[in-house]
Write a protein that holds these residues in place. Sequence first.
Motif, PDB file in Angstrom:
ATOM      1  N   MET A  48      -7.458   0.346   2.974  1.00  0.00           N
ATOM      2  CA  MET A  48      -7.283   1.023   4.354  1.00  0.00           C
ATOM      3  C   MET A  48      -7.905   1.661   5.605  1.00  0.00           C
ATOM      4  O   MET A  48      -7.725   1.295   6.949  1.00  0.00           O
ATOM      5  CB  MET A  48      -5.578   1.317   4.578  1.00  0.00           C
ATOM      6  N   THR A  73       1.126  -0.965  -0.049  1.00  0.00           N
ATOM      7  CA  THR A  73      -0.118  -0.050  -0.501  1.00  0.00           C
ATOM      8  C   THR A  73       0.818   1.050  -0.151  1.00  0.00           C
ATOM      9  O   THR A  73       0.556   2.557  -0.486  1.00  0.00           O
ATOM     10  CB  THR A  73      -1.294  -0.351   1.693  1.00  0.00           C
ATOM     11  N   ALA A  90      -6.277   1.293  -2.866  1.00  0.00           N
ATOM     12  CA  ALA A  90      -5.752   1.162  -1.469  1.00  0.00           C
ATOM     13  C   ALA A  90      -6.269   1.582   0.049  1.00  0.00           C
ATOM     14  O   ALA A  90      -5.899   1.203   0.417  1.00  0.00           O
ATOM     15  CB  ALA A  90      -3.760   0.145  -1.770  1.00  0.00           C
ATOM     16  N   CYS A  91      -5.792   3.001  -0.062  1.00  0.00           N
ATOM     17  CA  CYS A  91      -5.785   3.614   0.904  1.00  0.00           C
ATOM     18  C   CYS A  91      -6.932   3.460   1.126  1.00  0.00           C
ATOM     19  O   CYS A  91      -7.314   3.810   2.120  1.00  0.00           O
ATOM     20  CB  CYS A  91      -5.184   5.145   0.022  1.00  0.00           C
TER      21      CYS A  91
END
Length: 488
Positions: free
Chosen positions: A450, A92, A446-447
């Motif tokens: 998360m 990430t 991806a951020c």
Amino acid sequence: MLDHGQAPPATPAPERPRLGGNPLLRRKPVERLVAEGGQGEGGALKRSLTMWQLTMISIGATLGTGIFVVLGEAAPKAGPAVTISFIIAGLTALFSALSYAELAGSVPVSGSSYSYSYATMGEFVAWICGWCLVLEYAVSVAAVAVGWGEYLNELLDGTIGVTIPEKLSAAPFGEGGFINLPSLVVVLLSMVFLMRGAKESARVNSIMVGVKIVTLLLFIGIGVMGIKSGNYTPLAPLGVTGISAAASTLFFSYIGFDAASTAGEEAKNPKKDLPRAIMLSLGIVTVLYVLVAFVAVGAMPWQDFGGTEAALAKIMEDVTGNSFWGVVLAAGAVVAIFSVVFAVLYGQTRILFAMSRDGLVPKVFAKVDKESGAPRANVVIVSLFCGALAAFIPLGELANATSIGTLFAFALVNVAVIILRRTRPDMPRTFKVALFPVTPILGFIACGYMMYSLPVATWIAFGGWMAVGLVIYFLYGIRRSELATAEK
């Protein structure tokens, strides 16, 4: 990828400031951002940092609490699969690091993702990004400082047989203490060093980074002798959910690789050295994290990690049967975590320096001491604020708050690199993101994932932080910004 052997492109026409219309969308051209580089109130920052020193700043800001302290919080969530969690968090970070590297080579200024957003998405988004960076850096300093106290106690206990009383080494909110004095002390010590200027600070940082790399290599070499294959089974006792939750917590461990980008106005050759420093530092840190995590969960059952923030020192003692090696590890951790506080605090002051120069925060943050070339008032104010957070707020809440602010800022960097490629395709770039636009899109996704994995309490705290930031912007920044005054 780095471009070599190509004829330099024609100089692109400078972009005009986006003035008039909606003030929230006014943009600051790249050429103006770069031209103002280093200029502060009453003085200028000094260009003195080499590529090696920039790399050490990034490693210094990254390699520390994540592996020495936060591992103890992540292992109970993922079990032995915490190694996989480190890899996921690292991937990430890698997507965003590639975008950071391209923008740092193209827009080498101290504002990091705040400045990149200002040049691509406008002042309002830039403010939001900058406010997130304040959360990332300031709260990260405090969180790291809290972990420093744990290893300091280990060191004191192993050397002179005493520890700092709990009332003076634990936060009053949630931990039953009165004040976390060690964490306050380490922030103030970092402040003293930073007031001497970037060049001197970089030398101190490089020494500390060397010490912590040697310490982790020592742990790997000794800890591997204590590995028991049974400790790796079951690999993921809490399933994919546990791995994902641990990865979100461990993303905190990678925060700091972007610290090199905050040194853009003090680097000797920023366009080439910044991208190299960012990528090199992330590679070194990831390899060390994965190796240490693999050895740690192999040498100690994952259930035993809960409740200890000095797990690596305990493992060293258990494997060797000798408290001496635990003391050595604790000493290395004290230096290692000190360097994280030091490097991250540096990054925070430079971000506020850029925001102050743009008029979005008071000018005191951009005031530069002529003799040292350091923004001393900035350093003192930020240090006192971070020291207060470290002294009174528990580590777990600080780490989660730092992660969400960082993930939001990283997401914006991935968007910024796409926008700048589309709007300024002719601009010279010393580094280009591979597989564009797939890579920055994956970085953004991806951020977002998360952030989604973080607990509700963290989102509530983040919402409160953003609400405060919006009040400050609409009462102060929107009228005081340099672009606003240029319109009058």
